[in-house]
Scaffold this motif. Structure first.
Motif, PDB file in Angstrom:
ATOM      1  N   ALA A  89       0.829  -1.099  -0.205  1.00 48.40           N
ATOM      2  CA  ALA A  89      -0.324  -0.436   0.131  1.00 48.40           C
ATOM      3  C   ALA A  89       1.253   1.262   0.362  1.00 48.40           C
ATOM      4  O   ALA A  89       1.805   1.587   0.424  1.00 48.40           O
ATOM      5  N   PRO A  90       0.443   2.130  -0.900  1.00 43.61           N
ATOM      6  CA  PRO A  90       1.870   3.486  -1.031  1.00 43.61           C
ATOM      7  C   PRO A  90       2.035   4.222   0.503  1.00 43.61           C
ATOM      8  O   PRO A  90       2.419   4.281   0.366  1.00 43.61           O
ATOM      9  N   ALA A  91       0.880   3.920   1.265  1.00 41.94           N
ATOM     10  CA  ALA A  91       0.476   5.106   2.152  1.00 41.94           C
ATOM     11  C   ALA A  91       1.485   4.458   3.514  1.00 41.94           C
ATOM     12  O   ALA A  91       1.525   5.079   4.360  1.00 41.94           O
ATOM     13  N   SER A 114       9.058  10.342  -0.957  1.00 32.34           N
ATOM     14  CA  SER A 114       7.939   9.872  -1.685  1.00 32.34           C
ATOM     15  C   SER A 114       6.850  11.336  -1.648  1.00 32.34           C
ATOM     16  O   SER A 114       5.810  11.140  -2.665  1.00 32.34           O
ATOM     17  N   CYS A 115       7.498  12.596  -0.776  1.00 33.18           N
ATOM     18  CA  CYS A 115       6.787  13.411  -1.727  1.00 33.18           C
ATOM     19  C   CYS A 115       5.582  13.179  -0.579  1.00 33.18           C
ATOM     20  O   CYS A 115       4.687  13.955  -1.373  1.00 33.18           O
ATOM     21  N   ASP A 116       5.068  12.430  -0.246  1.00 28.62           N
ATOM     22  CA  ASP A 116       3.752  12.439   1.165  1.00 28.62           C
ATOM     23  C   ASP A 116       4.025  12.697   2.378  1.00 28.62           C
ATOM     24  O   ASP A 116       4.868  12.682   3.166  1.00 28.62           O
ATOM     25  N   GLY A 135       2.820  13.175  -2.665  1.00 35.26           N
ATOM     26  CA  GLY A 135       2.430  11.729  -3.447  1.00 35.26           C
ATOM     27  C   GLY A 135       3.393  11.526  -4.680  1.00 35.26           C
ATOM     28  O   GLY A 135       3.590  10.506  -5.394  1.00 35.26           O
ATOM     29  N   SER A 136       3.668  12.953  -4.977  1.00 35.86           N
ATOM     30  CA  SER A 136       4.225  12.867  -6.528  1.00 35.86           C
ATOM     31  C   SER A 136       4.980  14.421  -6.273  1.00 35.86           C
ATOM     32  O   SER A 136       4.236  15.445  -4.902  1.00 35.86           O
ATOM     33  N   GLY A 192      -5.390  15.719  -0.954  1.00 38.38           N
ATOM     34  CA  GLY A 192      -5.026  14.767  -0.857  1.00 38.38           C
ATOM     35  C   GLY A 192      -4.098  14.177  -1.826  1.00 38.38           C
ATOM     36  O   GLY A 192      -3.490  14.789  -1.662  1.00 38.38           O
ATOM     37  N   ASN A 193      -3.954  13.166  -2.579  1.00 36.30           N
ATOM     38  CA  ASN A 193      -3.094  12.913  -3.562  1.00 36.30           C
ATOM     39  C   ASN A 193      -3.035  13.892  -4.531  1.00 36.30           C
ATOM     40  O   ASN A 193      -2.316  13.505  -5.517  1.00 36.30           O
ATOM     41  N   GLN A 194      -4.435  14.623  -4.843  1.00 34.10           N
ATOM     42  CA  GLN A 194      -3.945  15.979  -6.145  1.00 34.10           C
ATOM     43  C   GLN A 194      -3.133  17.020  -5.295  1.00 34.10           C
ATOM     44  O   GLN A 194      -2.593  17.668  -6.102  1.00 34.10           O
TER      45      GLN A 194
END
Length: 198
Positions: free
Chosen positions: A52-54, A78-80, A96-97, A105-107
């Motif tokens: 899981a990425p998280a 991982s910039c999150d 995440g990016s 969120g991931n945006q």
């Protein structure tokens, strides 16, 4: 602290338990550990990668805790930023990016997270490369509080962030930033401007 773990950041809960975010030198991976007041050390999360990425640790550079005991960990590589509940459920909060875009969120994007702090009012403060960002812990919405897209040493104007490495708040809720390159402590005003504190 187990052999091979290099701690980057610390936070303490209301029971004086210390939590640390650690990496393995300059490599990917990392660990989140807990040290009780009696000195007992346990692992919260320790892995090189996860399905899981998280749950993936990629040089966790910042860690903080809110009033409910939720831990927040910022991965520099991982910039999150993700959340770990007291029952050890892990979820992505934001990012995440690589980039500087605000969003939910991931945006949202981060570029180089150096530190995070909880402001006591429902937001995380993020020292992100040459910017200061805010994350709403209820929604995951990321906004830029202050800063520009460029950095470096600015002796004539140290309020242009060089490299914010530490972040906190004072008793009035003003954000304080430790700027490595500009060799200054900056205070952010309500309008987003900053002044040299020390």
């Amino acid at each position: 602290i187990p052999h091979g773990e290099s701690p980057y950041a610390l936070t303490v809960d209301s029971a004086d338990n210390l939590y640390y975010a650690a990496g393995y030198g300059g490599s990917f991976g990392g660990a989140i550990g807990k040290i009780t007041p009696t000195g007992t050390t346990t692992s919260i999360i320790s892995e090189i990668s996860g399905s899981a990425p998280a749950a993936t640790l990629n040089r966790p550079q910042g860690i903080t805790i809110d009033a409910s005991g939720n831990l927040y960990v910022a991965n520099q590589y991982s910039c999150d930023i993700f959340r770990i509940t007291p029952s050890k459920n892990v979820s992505l909060l934001a990012g995440g990016s690589y980039g500087v875009s605000d969003g939910v969120g991931n945006q949202a994007q981060f570029r180089l997270i150096n530190d995070i702090a909880y402001d006591g009012h429902g937001h995380l403060l993020v020292a992100d490369d040459t910017r200061v960002r805010s994350v709403d812990i209820a929604t995951g919405a990321v906004t830029t509080v202050s800063g520009e897209t460029y950095g470096g040493y600015h002796p004539s104007n140290p309020t242009l962030y060089g490299s914010p490495q530490g972040i906190s708040t004072d008793t009035d809720g003003k954000i304080l930033v430790a700027d490595y390159y500009n060799r200054a402590i900056l205070k952010i005003q309500d309008d987003g401007s900053s002044t040299v504190f020390a």
